[in-house]
Write an enzyme that holds these catalytic residues in place. Structure first.
Site, mmCIF file in Angstrom:
data_model
loop_
_atom_site.group_PDB
_atom_site.id
_atom_site.type_symbol
_atom_site.label_atom_id
_atom_site.label_comp_id
_atom_site.label_asym_id
_atom_site.label_seq_id
_atom_site.Cartn_x
_atom_site.Cartn_y
_atom_site.Cartn_z
ATOM 1 C CB SER A 1 -0.681 -8.269 -0.562
ATOM 2 O OG SER A 1 -1.380 -9.047 0.392
ATOM 3 C CE LYS B 1 -4.510 -1.338 0.624
ATOM 4 N NZ LYS B 1 -4.403 -2.693 1.091
#
Ligand SMILES: *Cc1c(COP(=O)(O)O)cnc(C)c1O
Length: 341
Positions: free
Chosen positions: A325, A66
């Site tokens: 991720s 992110k």
């Protein structure tokens, strides 16, 4: 209306993010984001029946990919918007990413978080925000009673803040795509690339990068069975939703794809699949035991997907990429999950 069950994607939005945008994001992120390692493991190769290349975004700044999208989006703001500040809503990693990017760039940030967000993520967000300019704060809300987009939108309008959503934003998507761009730069051609899917920002960005630099690579999105809205949306060609799904993969609890991400996923992604909670925990255990990687449940989705596809015989590939991720998992939660496996 966006985000309404049964509405088809607006495919004209699919080219809102180009490989040029992903490359421009990579240039902005150079020297700021980590160029995360790509790891391999004979055990994982054995489980998938192919050479597997693991892109370790759990080792990215803030512990998740992110940071890429958040920093890219914030660094594109003009001086006036920077002075007024930004607002975002997130269950965790995007909140931390915006908080860190805001403090690095000297931009005030308001972060709207659910009051049931993992403690480790709440604490980390507050710590990053301590370095951001005056006016920065965390605003908590009750997810059962409040729609975060409405609360966030109201606050942003009242205070003149630029909203930086967690996934449905071209600059965010372009930033996330740099993870796949780096993977291809490092390992060359792949036959298949597995990417987890929550709101679809990472999957969309990685699909844009993959289809530009390695068009033959199949891009597969992976979701929890318990939060399979994107898989159903992809299959049905109209938006499907999942409200507060009870999966351990908290990064995939997003209720729906966005306007941009639905269009990009429908246009560029080759397939969507789901995995069980048990398979997620199994992949977390394998990554920890064999690759010495601490991975959060959502971070293990792509690995679980590759293993499942191989077991089902649907993976005809000799070189497979997997994007891990994130790695922000509470240690007590992690040991509980692994003990229960
Ligand atoms: C946000 C997040 C996801 C989901 O990303 P989307 O862009 O919303 O699909 C997956 N894994 C982790 C660790 C995340 O933080």
């Amino acid at each position: 209306m966006a985000h309404t069950e049964g509405v088809p994607p607006d495919l004209s939005l699919a080219d809102a993010v180009t490989i040029g945008d992903v490359r421009a994001a990579a240039a902005r992120l150079a020297g700021v984001a980590r160029r995360t390692p790509v790891m391999t493991s004979r055990s994982l190769d054995g489980a998938v029946g192919a050479s597997v290349f693991v892109k370790c975004e759990n080792l990215q700044r803030v512990g998740a990919f992110k940071f890429r999208g958040a920093y890219n989006a914030l660094s594109r703001l003009d001086p006036d918007a920077r002075r007024r500040g930004v607002l975002t809503y997130s269950s965790g990693n995007h909140a931390q990413a915006v908080a860190l990017a805001a403090s690095l760039l000297g931009i005030p940030a308001v972060i709207v978080m659910p009051d049931n967000a993992p403690r480790v993520k709440l604490a980390a967000t507050r710590a990053y925000l301590a370095g951001a300019p005056a006016g920065s704060e965390v605003v908590l809300y009750d997810p059962a009673a409040t729609v975060r987009e409405e609360l966030g939108g109201g606050l942003a309008a009242a205070r003149g803040l630029e909203v930086v959503p967690p996934y449905d934003h071209p600059a965010v998507i372009a930033g996330q795509g740099t993870a796949a761009l780096e993977l291809f730069e490092e390992v060359g051609e792949l036959d298949a690339l597995f990417v987890c899917c929550g709101g679809g920002g990472l999957l969309s960005g990685c699909a844009v990068a993959a289809k530009a630099v390695c068009p033959a690579c199949r891009v597969i999105g992976v979701e929890p069975e318990l939060a399979d809205d994107a898989t159903r949306s992809f299959r049905d060609g109209v938006l499907r939703t999942a409200r507060n799904p009870p999966t351990i993969a908290d990064g995939a609890r997003t209720p729906y794809l966005g306007r941009y991400t639905f269009a990009i996923v429908r246009t560029l992604v080759d397939g969507m699949m789901t995995v069980s909670e048990r398979e997620i925990v199994g992949a977390m255990g394998l990554l920890m035991e064999r690759l010495r990687l601490v991975v959060e449940p959502t971070g293990a989705l792509a690995t679980a997907g590759a293993i499942r596809a191989a077991r089902e015989g649907s993976l005809r590939a000799s070189r497979v990429g997997v994007v891990i991720s994130g790695g922000n998992v509470d240690l007590a939660e992690l040991s509980g999950l692994l003990r229960g496996a």
